[in-house]
Design a protein around this motif. Structure first.
Motif, mmCIF file in Angstrom:
data_model
loop_
_atom_site.group_PDB
_atom_site.id
_atom_site.type_symbol
_atom_site.label_atom_id
_atom_site.label_comp_id
_atom_site.label_asym_id
_atom_site.label_seq_id
_atom_site.Cartn_x
_atom_site.Cartn_y
_atom_site.Cartn_z
ATOM 1 N N GLN A 3 84.282 -88.082 32.607
ATOM 2 C CA GLN A 3 83.699 -88.152 33.952
ATOM 3 C C GLN A 3 83.555 -89.630 34.343
ATOM 4 O O GLN A 3 82.473 -90.212 34.288
ATOM 5 C CB GLN A 3 82.366 -87.428 33.971
ATOM 6 N N THR A 4 84.685 -90.210 34.737
ATOM 7 C CA THR A 4 84.771 -91.659 34.938
ATOM 8 C C THR A 4 83.738 -92.209 35.914
ATOM 9 O O THR A 4 83.063 -93.205 35.600
ATOM 10 C CB THR A 4 86.197 -92.039 35.381
ATOM 11 N N LYS A 6 80.768 -91.136 36.723
ATOM 12 C CA LYS A 6 79.434 -91.078 36.127
ATOM 13 C C LYS A 6 79.277 -92.124 35.028
ATOM 14 O O LYS A 6 78.209 -92.729 34.874
ATOM 15 C CB LYS A 6 79.166 -89.677 35.574
#
Length: 264
Positions: A3-4, A6
């Motif tokens: 989840q880049t 985040k």
């Protein structure tokens, strides 16, 4: 799945919180023209705190210097609180080189001089960090820092904080895409820039980062070399050799403990 966005926001918040608690004004980052320093400097800039980017050439290849300078320019266009300095350490390095030139040139001479470049940069980062109230932000990733020890002890390994040391190299590339890092930095062959002749990380270590990351996972998961063959076995052995040889960098400094009876 990674989840880049985040992860980026998590690191940004972590950096800001740490600097605030440390009563630091912000961060100083050595920008090399490579992917790791580009990502770290952008993350630091996103905190809104002061950021000082240092471009520290030592007989540097023009493409490395130019990529670093262009990245810093991009940051300054986007963030008003980013400052930069170019500190040409070539004369300092060459003076040191001349001073020790009478020493016996063993097989480790070239490596010692390469590491000297990294240590000169560390000294420079801490000088500018201290006079400006800034933390030195490290640019090492997980496979370099904890897998194969591909850093200089008390050189680029000498930092205050390590914002991307829990990320593999391939994951750092994913962050770079999300952060909009320059394309020429994203596609440049990783190199430490410590040699007069061009030596990529792959040439020095004998394997690519994706290969080393797979070998790192295999070691962590208890895979045995007997179950492997071909190139996979070759890289497995490369990783094991590098990991063993660099434990002195990764482990705490050994302290000689005096037996309690000796104090009596």
């Amino acid at each position: 799945m990674m989840q880049t966005p985040k992860i980026i926001q998590h690191i940004r918040a972590w950096l800001k919180d740490y600097a605030t608690q440390a009563h630091a004004k912000g961060f100083v980052v050595g920008v090399s023209g490579g992917i790791d320093s580009a990502v770290v400097s952008k993350l630091c800039a996103m905190t809104g705190l002061d950021v000082l980017c240092l471009n520290m050439p030592i007989r540097q290849k023009a493409d490395q210097f130019d990529r670093a300078a262009a990245h810093i320019t991009d940051l300054q266009k986007e963030f008003a609180h980013v400052r930069s300095l170019t500190i040409d350490l070539t004369p300092t390095f060459e003076q040191f080189e001349q001073t020790v030139s009478g020493s016996l040139k063993t097989e480790n001479w070239d490596l010692a001089m390469a590491n000297t470049r990294s240590r000169l940069r560390m000294t420079t980062l801490y000088f500018y960090g201290q006079i400006n109230g800034l933390l030195v932000a490290g640019t090492g990733n997980k496979v370099e820092d904890f897998g194969v020890g591909f850093f200089t002890k008390y050189g680029d390994g000498g930092v205050d904080i390590s914002p991307i040391a829990d990320l593999l190299k391939t994951q750092v590339y994913e962050l770079s895409k999300e952060l909009g890092i320059r394309h020429d930095i994203q596609v440049a062959a990783p190199t430490d820039g410590l040699w007069d002749g061009e030596r990529t990380d792959e040439q020095q270590m004998g394997a690519t980062y994706p290969e080393l990351e797979r070998a790192m996972a295999q070691h962590e998961n208890g895979v045995t070399r007997e179950s492997l063959s071909g190139r996979e076995l070759e890289v497995f052995d490369i990783y094991a050799r590098l990991n063993r040889a660099t434990q002195h960098k990764v482990q705490p400094i050994p302290v000689c403990k005096i037996p309690a009876a000796y104090w009596a």
